[in-house]
Design a protein around this motif. Structure first.
Motif, PDB file in Angstrom:
ATOM      1  N   TYR A  70       0.925  -1.596  -1.272  1.00 13.01           N
ATOM      2  CA  TYR A  70       0.483  -2.636  -0.334  1.00 13.01           C
ATOM      3  C   TYR A  70       0.970  -4.018  -0.760  1.00 13.01           C
ATOM      4  O   TYR A  70       1.221  -4.888   0.074  1.00 13.01           O
ATOM      5  CB  TYR A  70      -1.040  -2.599  -0.135  1.00 13.01           C
ATOM      6  CG  TYR A  70      -1.870  -3.051  -1.304  1.00 13.01           C
ATOM      7  CD1 TYR A  70      -2.245  -4.381  -1.430  1.00 13.01           C
ATOM      8  CD2 TYR A  70      -2.288  -2.149  -2.277  1.00 13.01           C
ATOM      9  CE1 TYR A  70      -3.015  -4.804  -2.501  1.00 13.01           C
ATOM     10  CE2 TYR A  70      -3.057  -2.557  -3.343  1.00 13.01           C
ATOM     11  CZ  TYR A  70      -3.419  -3.889  -3.460  1.00 13.01           C
ATOM     12  OH  TYR A  70      -4.180  -4.291  -4.516  1.00 13.01           O
ATOM     13  N   ALA A  73       4.558  -4.241   0.336  1.00 14.94           N
ATOM     14  CA  ALA A  73       4.614  -4.519   1.778  1.00 14.94           C
ATOM     15  C   ALA A  73       4.410  -6.014   2.035  1.00 14.94           C
ATOM     16  O   ALA A  73       5.087  -6.604   2.874  1.00 14.94           O
ATOM     17  CB  ALA A  73       3.548  -3.702   2.512  1.00 14.94           C
ATOM     18  N   PHE A  87      -1.222   7.260  13.192  1.00 14.58           N
ATOM     19  CA  PHE A  87      -2.642   7.538  13.010  1.00 14.58           C
ATOM     20  C   PHE A  87      -3.151   8.210  14.282  1.00 14.58           C
ATOM     21  O   PHE A  87      -3.374   7.548  15.296  1.00 14.58           O
ATOM     22  CB  PHE A  87      -3.396   6.249  12.707  1.00 14.58           C
ATOM     23  CG  PHE A  87      -2.803   5.495  11.547  1.00 14.58           C
ATOM     24  CD1 PHE A  87      -2.543   6.143  10.339  1.00 14.58           C
ATOM     25  CD2 PHE A  87      -2.492   4.155  11.650  1.00 14.58           C
ATOM     26  CE1 PHE A  87      -1.981   5.462   9.270  1.00 14.58           C
ATOM     27  CE2 PHE A  87      -1.933   3.461  10.587  1.00 14.58           C
ATOM     28  CZ  PHE A  87      -1.675   4.122   9.392  1.00 14.58           C
TER      29      PHE A  87
ATOM     30  N   VAL B 167      -8.795   0.503   9.678  1.00 11.62           N
ATOM     31  CA  VAL B 167      -8.063   0.830   8.449  1.00 11.62           C
ATOM     32  C   VAL B 167      -8.668   2.084   7.813  1.00 11.62           C
ATOM     33  O   VAL B 167      -7.942   2.961   7.323  1.00 11.62           O
ATOM     34  CB  VAL B 167      -8.078  -0.355   7.455  1.00 11.62           C
ATOM     35  CG1 VAL B 167      -7.377   0.029   6.160  1.00 11.62           C
ATOM     36  CG2 VAL B 167      -7.399  -1.570   8.067  1.00 11.62           C
ATOM     37  N   ALA B 170      -7.468   4.988   9.717  1.00  9.86           N
ATOM     38  CA  ALA B 170      -6.053   5.225   9.422  1.00  9.86           C
ATOM     39  C   ALA B 170      -5.917   5.921   8.072  1.00  9.86           C
ATOM     40  O   ALA B 170      -5.162   6.880   7.920  1.00  9.86           O
ATOM     41  CB  ALA B 170      -5.290   3.898   9.422  1.00  9.86           C
ATOM     42  N   HIS B 176      -1.251   6.907   2.454  1.00  8.17           N
ATOM     43  CA  HIS B 176      -0.027   6.300   1.921  1.00  8.17           C
ATOM     44  C   HIS B 176       0.632   5.391   2.949  1.00  8.17           C
ATOM     45  O   HIS B 176       1.163   4.339   2.611  1.00  8.17           O
ATOM     46  CB  HIS B 176       0.964   7.377   1.475  1.00  8.17           C
ATOM     47  CG  HIS B 176       0.488   8.123   0.274  1.00  8.17           C
ATOM     48  ND1 HIS B 176       0.269   7.502  -0.930  1.00  8.17           N
ATOM     49  CD2 HIS B 176       0.152   9.420   0.103  1.00  8.17           C
ATOM     50  CE1 HIS B 176      -0.174   8.389  -1.802  1.00  8.17           C
ATOM     51  NE2 HIS B 176      -0.261   9.568  -1.198  1.00  8.17           N
ATOM     52  N   MET B 177       0.585   5.831   4.228  1.00  9.40           N
ATOM     53  CA  MET B 177       1.181   5.012   5.274  1.00  9.40           C
ATOM     54  C   MET B 177       0.390   3.726   5.449  1.00  9.40           C
ATOM     55  O   MET B 177       0.963   2.645   5.567  1.00  9.40           O
ATOM     56  CB  MET B 177       1.192   5.806   6.588  1.00  9.40           C
ATOM     57  CG  MET B 177       1.994   5.140   7.682  1.00  9.40           C
ATOM     58  SD  MET B 177       3.750   5.048   7.263  1.00  9.40           S
ATOM     59  CE  MET B 177       4.110   3.322   7.570  1.00  9.40           C
ATOM     60  N   ALA B 178      -0.942   3.854   5.462  1.00  3.41           N
ATOM     61  CA  ALA B 178      -1.772   2.660   5.615  1.00  3.41           C
ATOM     62  C   ALA B 178      -1.452   1.662   4.503  1.00  3.41           C
ATOM     63  O   ALA B 178      -1.365   0.458   4.729  1.00  3.41           O
ATOM     64  CB  ALA B 178      -3.253   3.036   5.591  1.00  3.41           C
ATOM     65  N   GLU B 179      -1.225   2.193   3.296  1.00  2.76           N
ATOM     66  CA  GLU B 179      -0.924   1.301   2.185  1.00  2.76           C
ATOM     67  C   GLU B 179       0.468   0.683   2.343  1.00  2.76           C
ATOM     68  O   GLU B 179       0.658  -0.507   2.076  1.00  2.76           O
ATOM     69  CB  GLU B 179      -1.036   2.067   0.854  1.00  2.76           C
ATOM     70  CG  GLU B 179      -1.108   1.114  -0.313  1.00  2.76           C
ATOM     71  CD  GLU B 179      -1.457   1.763  -1.625  1.00  2.76           C
ATOM     72  OE1 GLU B 179      -1.884   2.936  -1.636  1.00  2.76           O
ATOM     73  OE2 GLU B 179      -1.299   1.082  -2.649  1.00  2.76           O
ATOM     74  N   ALA B 180       1.437   1.496   2.824  1.00  2.00           N
ATOM     75  CA  ALA B 180       2.792   0.970   2.996  1.00  2.00           C
ATOM     76  C   ALA B 180       2.841  -0.110   4.079  1.00  2.00           C
ATOM     77  O   ALA B 180       3.768  -0.903   4.120  1.00  2.00           O
ATOM     78  CB  ALA B 180       3.765   2.100   3.333  1.00  2.00           C
ATOM     79  N   LEU B 181       1.840  -0.136   4.955  1.00  2.00           N
ATOM     80  CA  LEU B 181       1.786  -1.185   5.977  1.00  2.00           C
ATOM     81  C   LEU B 181       1.130  -2.454   5.435  1.00  2.00           C
ATOM     82  O   LEU B 181       0.972  -3.433   6.159  1.00  2.00           O
ATOM     83  CB  LEU B 181       1.025  -0.690   7.210  1.00  2.00           C
ATOM     84  CG  LEU B 181       1.744   0.367   8.046  1.00  2.00           C
ATOM     85  CD1 LEU B 181       0.818   0.951   9.106  1.00  2.00           C
ATOM     86  CD2 LEU B 181       2.985  -0.213   8.708  1.00  2.00           C
ATOM     87  N   GLY B 182       0.720  -2.423   4.185  1.00  2.00           N
ATOM     88  CA  GLY B 182       0.187  -3.630   3.574  1.00  2.00           C
ATOM     89  C   GLY B 182      -1.325  -3.658   3.454  1.00  2.00           C
ATOM     90  O   GLY B 182      -1.905  -4.688   3.125  1.00  2.00           O
ATOM     91  N   HIS B 183      -1.986  -2.526   3.735  1.00  2.00           N
ATOM     92  CA  HIS B 183      -3.442  -2.507   3.617  1.00  2.00           C
ATOM     93  C   HIS B 183      -3.847  -2.053   2.217  1.00  2.00           C
ATOM     94  O   HIS B 183      -3.311  -1.079   1.692  1.00  2.00           O
ATOM     95  CB  HIS B 183      -4.050  -1.583   4.669  1.00  2.00           C
ATOM     96  CG  HIS B 183      -3.692  -1.988   6.054  1.00  2.00           C
ATOM     97  ND1 HIS B 183      -4.122  -3.176   6.605  1.00  2.00           N
ATOM     98  CD2 HIS B 183      -2.910  -1.417   6.995  1.00  2.00           C
ATOM     99  CE1 HIS B 183      -3.622  -3.295   7.834  1.00  2.00           C
ATOM    100  NE2 HIS B 183      -2.880  -2.241   8.090  1.00  2.00           N
ATOM    101  N   ASN B 184      -4.800  -2.762   1.663  1.00  2.00           N
ATOM    102  CA  ASN B 184      -5.251  -2.474   0.304  1.00  2.00           C
ATOM    103  C   ASN B 184      -6.177  -1.253   0.330  1.00  2.00           C
ATOM    104  O   ASN B 184      -7.399  -1.371   0.368  1.00  2.00           O
ATOM    105  CB  ASN B 184      -5.959  -3.703  -0.253  1.00  2.00           C
ATOM    106  CG  ASN B 184      -6.286  -3.560  -1.721  1.00  2.00           C
ATOM    107  OD1 ASN B 184      -6.277  -2.440  -2.260  1.00  2.00           O
ATOM    108  ND2 ASN B 184      -6.579  -4.659  -2.373  1.00  2.00           N
TER     109      ASN B 184
END
Lengths: 233, 315
Positions: A70, A73, A87, B167, B170, B176-184
């Motif tokens: 994150y 990103a 999702f 979030v 998601a 992993h995708m949620a994290e790759a989008l910038g979510h902690n």
């Protein structure tokens, strides 16, 4: 903009990447080619902080290795996985909104929801539909747009055209040009040589976890040895 | 009719208490894959925290504050305990929460003693809420239902209407995708674990004041709680809501019924007396076997529908 040097990556005990190096400049489209299983996806996962890796990944002169995904990103790297990972329980629009890194739309950002709907009117029609219910081609548009909503300076896209109808592939090629026009760099993992040769400024070919060729589309066209040994089936 | 209405109300209110407990467990399991064995210990902690705080600030402020304290502790447990154990896999996490449950048990025994503490229903909730025929329905039971329903509404709105809720949803399917989008995502895990334990703490305040606050207060609830979660389908909040109500109702109705297999045979015209084979089994009344019914349900569920009522798990 992105400089990868001597990148090694591991899945548990197996050593997948053996010192990969590559560079992507500002506003450049660069393709990473190679057969299945040579480590292309692992390379971008390692850059994104999603597999154990050693070496150096400089992005805008900052070291990315050791940061969490994150955090990477937030530095401006975007990632679109081959598996799309939309999702499914959320609507198409909620998926897009989750692409943004904060709840308030960034006025200085390059992309807005309206942009996405202009580029892909189909997504606007499906805005309130659960994303799990839309077609594969629509999901591919959605996953690309979702990552763009986070306003990356460099976007890494893994096998976007796989399994898509030729019409949708044309749409995506248009989108890549639009992305480049807005000053965003692209690192593209692609199986279809024709597309890669057509839109990239430079290409890398991978084999056995290493880079075995780098050059322009023109140079790759002329180099039949590399094509035969590392690309053609 | 009177029996029916009272059993229904008792069943629903007990079911709602079960849901307060199992919703946190379900939320944590569905997001993190951790079956939190210490969940009931957080329930107990809620009761004791509210008892001690209540002595100083009164019951109602303590009702709010105690779950927050428990939730904060839960968040710390995730941040500095579970997160460290996580790379070693789910078995390690399970053992960690198992040990934690014992640790909390012992702390409670050392801090508050082995016997029950006098955590009493506040004066405002004394007495009957209303009377059905000749039976009074206590205010406390009504309050229990109210708190559970408010909590259900709050969790629902949080998960479906807020960004953090999106979030969470998601991260349920693609962390992993949620994290790759910038979510902690690690922070989301901490918040969900903290939130889930806070819900257990809230259930503890209500359960402690309505029933008993002692080191063994959660003993009878732990197995029932796991029955609820499995019957509900492990990862489904709606499923655990249905399962909670179902088990609440089964228990409250079964306790009041004197049906037996012998009675059934009698009604069918088969004479049953002390000389009939298996007489001791036949004369067993439903009320006597009531406590075993949830486990019977669990076993039947695992045999005939292993993914649970609303589960999505593969059979």
């Amino acid at each position: 903009m992105l400089q990868v040097e001597d990148l090694h990556a591991y899945y548990g005990k197996s050593h997948i990447l053996h010192g990969v190096h590559l560079q992507v400049g500002r506003g450049e489209i660069v393709s990473l080619l190679g057969r299945n299983g040579v480590g292309r996806s692992t390379t971008i996962k390692a850059i994104m902080g999603q597999v154990d890796a050693a070496g150096s990944v400089l992005f805008k002169n900052e070291q990315m290795l050791g940061l969490k995904a994150y955090q990477i990103a937030h530095k401006g790297l975007g990632y679109v996985p081959e598996s799309r990972d939309i999702f499914p329980a959320l609507t198409v629009e909620q998926n897009l909104l989750l692409g943004m890194k904060s709840s308030k739309p960034d006025k200085s950002g390059r992309w807005s929801l309206a942009d996405m709907y202009r580029l892909f009117p189909r997504l606007e029609e499906r805005a309130r539909v659960q994303a799990g219910m839309i077609s594969g081609g629509e999901q591919q548009m959605l996953t690309l747009c979702r990552t763009l909503m986070g306003d990356p300076d460099l976007i890494m896209i893994d096998e976007p055209t796989e399994g898509l109808a030729p019409k949708v592939v044309e749409l995506l090629a248009e989108l890549f040009k639009e992305i480049k026009n807005r000053g965003v760099s692209i690192l593209l993992v692609e199986q279809k040589l024709a597309i890669a040769l057509n839109i990239s400024q430079r290409l890398y070919v991978m084999g056995h976890g290493r880079i075995v060729f780098e050059g322009t589309p023109q140079e790759l066209r002329q180099n039949s040895t590399i094509r035969k040994e590392w690309l053609e089936v | 009719m009177e029996f029916f209405v009272i059993s229904l109300l008792n069943g629903v209110s007990y079911g709602l208490l079960l849901f307060m407990l199992s919703s946190g467990l379900t939320l944590i399991f569905s997001l993190m894959g951790v079956l939190n064995f210490a969940h009931a210990a957080f329930y107990m902690m809620g009761a004791y925290a509210a008892y001690s705080l209540g002595l100083k600030i009164g019951f109602f402020p303590a009702l709010i504050l105690a779950p927050l304290v428990v939730g904060l502790l839960g968040a710390l447990v995730e941040r500095y305990g579970l997160r460290t154990v996580h790379p070693y896999g789910h078995v390690a996490e399970l053992l960690f929460t198992f040990g934690l449950a014992y640790l909390i048990d012992e702390i409670v025994k050392v801090g508050w003693g082995l016997t029950a503490v006098p955590f009493r229903v506040p004066a405002a909730l004394h007495g009957p809420l209303f009377t059905v025929y000749a039976t009074e329905f206590p205010k406390m039971r009504g309050f229990m239902m109210l708190v559970a329903l408010l909590m259900l509404l709050a969790v629902y709105l949080l998960v479906t209407r807020t960004r953090i809720g999106l979030v969470i949803q998601a991260a349920l399917t693609h962390p992993h995708m949620a994290e790759a989008l910038g979510h902690n995502v690690p922070r989301v895990f901490m918040l969900v674990f903290g939130g889930g334990t806070a819900l257990a703490g809230l259930a503890g305040v209500i359960g402690g004041v309505a029933f008993i606050t002692s080191p063994s207060m959660a003993d009878s609830l732990v197995p029932i709680m796991f029955v609820v979660v499995v019957v509900g389908g492990m990862v489904s909040l709606a499923g655990s809501f249905l399962a909670s109500l179902l088990i609440g109702l089964i228990q409250s109705f079964a306790i009041g019924l004197d049906w037996s297999l012998g009675g059934l045979l009698d009604a069918l015209g088969v004479a049953v007396n002390a000389h009939t084979p298996l007489y001791s089994l036949l004369k067993l009344q439903l009320s006597a076997v009531a406590p075993t019914l949830p486990y019977l349900l669990l076993v039947l569920m695992l045999i005939f529908r292993p993914k649970g009522l609303l589960g999505t798990r593969a059979d």
